[in-house]
Design a protein around this motif. Structure first.
Motif, PDB file in Angstrom:
ATOM      1  N   MET A   1       0.841  -1.168   0.000  1.00  0.00           N
ATOM      2  CA  MET A   1       0.000   0.000   0.000  1.00  0.00           C
ATOM      3  C   MET A   1       0.890   1.235   0.000  1.00  0.00           C
ATOM      4  N   ARG A   2       0.362   2.322  -0.534  1.00  0.00           N
ATOM      5  CA  ARG A   2       1.089   3.591  -0.591  1.00  0.00           C
ATOM      6  C   ARG A   2       0.401   4.610   0.303  1.00  0.00           C
ATOM      7  N   VAL A   3       1.211   5.337   1.089  1.00  0.00           N
ATOM      8  CA  VAL A   3       0.698   6.440   1.893  1.00  0.00           C
ATOM      9  C   VAL A   3       1.610   7.643   1.687  1.00  0.00           C
ATOM     10  N   THR A   4       1.072   8.826   1.940  1.00  0.00           N
ATOM     11  CA  THR A   4       1.837  10.063   1.848  1.00  0.00           C
ATOM     12  C   THR A   4       2.105  10.569   3.254  1.00  0.00           C
ATOM     13  N   VAL A   5       3.348  10.940   3.512  1.00  0.00           N
ATOM     14  CA  VAL A   5       3.732  11.489   4.811  1.00  0.00           C
ATOM     15  C   VAL A   5       4.155  12.935   4.581  1.00  0.00           C
ATOM     16  N   ILE A   6       3.575  13.853   5.368  1.00  0.00           N
ATOM     17  CA  ILE A   6       3.799  15.286   5.169  1.00  0.00           C
ATOM     18  C   ILE A   6       4.317  15.933   6.447  1.00  0.00           C
ATOM     19  N   ARG A   7       5.343  16.772   6.286  1.00  0.00           N
ATOM     20  CA  ARG A   7       5.804  17.674   7.346  1.00  0.00           C
ATOM     21  C   ARG A   7       5.601  19.086   6.824  1.00  0.00           C
ATOM     22  N   ALA A   8       5.173  20.010   7.688  1.00  0.00           N
ATOM     23  CA  ALA A   8       4.925  21.383   7.241  1.00  0.00           C
ATOM     24  C   ALA A   8       5.542  22.386   8.203  1.00  0.00           C
ATOM     25  N   TRP A   9       6.002  23.478   7.640  1.00  0.00           N
ATOM     26  CA  TRP A   9       6.518  24.626   8.376  1.00  0.00           C
ATOM     27  C   TRP A   9       5.828  25.853   7.813  1.00  0.00           C
ATOM     28  N   PRO A  10       5.924  26.990   8.471  1.00  0.00           N
ATOM     29  CA  PRO A  10       5.327  28.198   7.898  1.00  0.00           C
ATOM     30  C   PRO A  10       5.893  28.474   6.507  1.00  0.00           C
ATOM     31  N   GLY A  11       5.016  28.508   5.518  1.00  0.00           N
ATOM     32  CA  GLY A  11       5.418  28.845   4.158  1.00  0.00           C
ATOM     33  C   GLY A  11       6.012  27.727   3.322  1.00  0.00           C
ATOM     34  N   ARG A  12       6.163  26.518   3.855  1.00  0.00           N
ATOM     35  CA  ARG A  12       6.713  25.420   3.048  1.00  0.00           C
ATOM     36  C   ARG A  12       6.300  24.071   3.632  1.00  0.00           C
ATOM     37  N   PHE A  13       6.424  23.034   2.829  1.00  0.00           N
ATOM     38  CA  PHE A  13       6.126  21.686   3.313  1.00  0.00           C
ATOM     39  C   PHE A  13       6.981  20.684   2.571  1.00  0.00           C
ATOM     40  N   ASP A  14       7.077  19.494   3.124  1.00  0.00           N
ATOM     41  CA  ASP A  14       7.818  18.388   2.528  1.00  0.00           C
ATOM     42  C   ASP A  14       6.883  17.190   2.499  1.00  0.00           C
ATOM     43  N   GLN A  15       6.814  16.516   1.368  1.00  0.00           N
ATOM     44  CA  GLN A  15       5.885  15.399   1.183  1.00  0.00           C
ATOM     45  C   GLN A  15       6.643  14.208   0.627  1.00  0.00           C
ATOM     46  N   VAL A  16       6.457  13.043   1.236  1.00  0.00           N
ATOM     47  CA  VAL A  16       7.109  11.819   0.797  1.00  0.00           C
ATOM     48  C   VAL A  16       6.064  10.721   0.660  1.00  0.00           C
ATOM     49  N   GLU A  17       6.078  10.017  -0.470  1.00  0.00           N
ATOM     50  CA  GLU A  17       5.218   8.838  -0.629  1.00  0.00           C
ATOM     51  C   GLU A  17       6.043   7.609  -0.290  1.00  0.00           C
ATOM     52  N   VAL A  18       5.456   6.734   0.544  1.00  0.00           N
ATOM     53  CA  VAL A  18       6.154   5.512   0.933  1.00  0.00           C
ATOM     54  C   VAL A  18       5.285   4.299   0.621  1.00  0.00           C
ATOM     55  N   GLU A  19       5.945   3.225   0.330  1.00  0.00           N
ATOM     56  CA  GLU A  19       5.295   1.932   0.067  1.00  0.00           C
ATOM     57  C   GLU A  19       5.442   1.101   1.339  1.00  0.00           C
ATOM     58  N   LEU A  20       4.326   0.629   1.881  1.00  0.00           N
ATOM     59  CA  LEU A  20       4.328  -0.135   3.126  1.00  0.00           C
ATOM     60  C   LEU A  20       3.602  -1.458   2.950  1.00  0.00           C
ATOM     61  N   GLN A  21       3.874  -2.382   3.847  1.00  0.00           N
ATOM     62  CA  GLN A  21       3.196  -3.671   3.855  1.00  0.00           C
ATOM     63  C   GLN A  21       1.765  -3.493   4.368  1.00  0.00           C
ATOM     64  N   ALA A  22       0.873  -4.373   3.968  1.00  0.00           N
ATOM     65  CA  ALA A  22      -0.495  -4.362   4.507  1.00  0.00           C
ATOM     66  C   ALA A  22      -0.414  -4.504   6.020  1.00  0.00           C
ATOM     67  N   GLY A  23      -1.272  -3.789   6.731  1.00  0.00           N
ATOM     68  CA  GLY A  23      -1.274  -3.827   8.183  1.00  0.00           C
ATOM     69  C   GLY A  23      -0.305  -2.847   8.827  1.00  0.00           C
ATOM     70  N   ALA A  24       0.321  -1.979   8.028  1.00  0.00           N
ATOM     71  CA  ALA A  24       1.278  -1.008   8.559  1.00  0.00           C
ATOM     72  C   ALA A  24       0.569   0.027   9.432  1.00  0.00           C
ATOM     73  N   THR A  25       1.328   0.632  10.325  1.00  0.00           N
ATOM     74  CA  THR A  25       0.795   1.624  11.255  1.00  0.00           C
ATOM     75  C   THR A  25       1.412   2.999  10.986  1.00  0.00           C
ATOM     76  N   VAL A  26       0.911   3.992  11.702  1.00  0.00           N
ATOM     77  CA  VAL A  26       1.459   5.350  11.614  1.00  0.00           C
ATOM     78  C   VAL A  26       2.953   5.333  11.926  1.00  0.00           C
ATOM     79  N   ALA A  27       3.361   4.590  12.940  1.00  0.00           N
ATOM     80  CA  ALA A  27       4.784   4.515  13.304  1.00  0.00           C
ATOM     81  C   ALA A  27       5.616   3.961  12.154  1.00  0.00           C
ATOM     82  N   ASP A  28       5.098   2.972  11.433  1.00  0.00           N
ATOM     83  CA  ASP A  28       5.810   2.408  10.292  1.00  0.00           C
ATOM     84  C   ASP A  28       5.994   3.455   9.195  1.00  0.00           C
TER      85      ASP A  28
END
Length: 87
Positions: A1-28
């Motif tokens: 499965m694919r999920v997007t992980v985002i970090r944001a600061w005032p005026g900018r952000f960083d976005q990464v798509e990761v491929e995870l195994q089924a049953g993955a958690t937020v920590a993963d």
């Protein structure tokens, strides 16, 4: 499965798509995208809803790494009202 992980600061952000195994958690997802012990991250949300590290993820979820508020929102509103709505 694919999920997007985002970090944001005032005026900018960083976005990464990761491929995870089924049953993955937020920590993963957080560990796959960024350092899991980032001191700026004080919380996590999935599509804007607060989530814990053990929250299970689904394909297409957006995991948001949250930073501490720099200003109390109530104080900011009071200040804008006092200053005539100017930011």
């Amino acid at each position: 499965m694919r999920v997007t992980v985002i970090r944001a600061w005032p005026g900018r952000f960083d976005q990464v798509e990761v491929e995870l195994q089924a049953g993955a958690t937020v920590a993963d997802a957080r560990a796959a995208a960024y350092s899991p012990d980032d001191p700026e991250c004080v919380g996590v949300a999935v599509f804007g809803e607060r989530a814990g590290p053990d929250t299970p993820l689904r394909d297409g979820d957006r995991v948001e790494l949250l930073r501490a508020l720099q200003t109390d929102p109530k104080d900011a509103r009071r200040r804008r009202a006092r200053d005539g709505g100017q930011r």
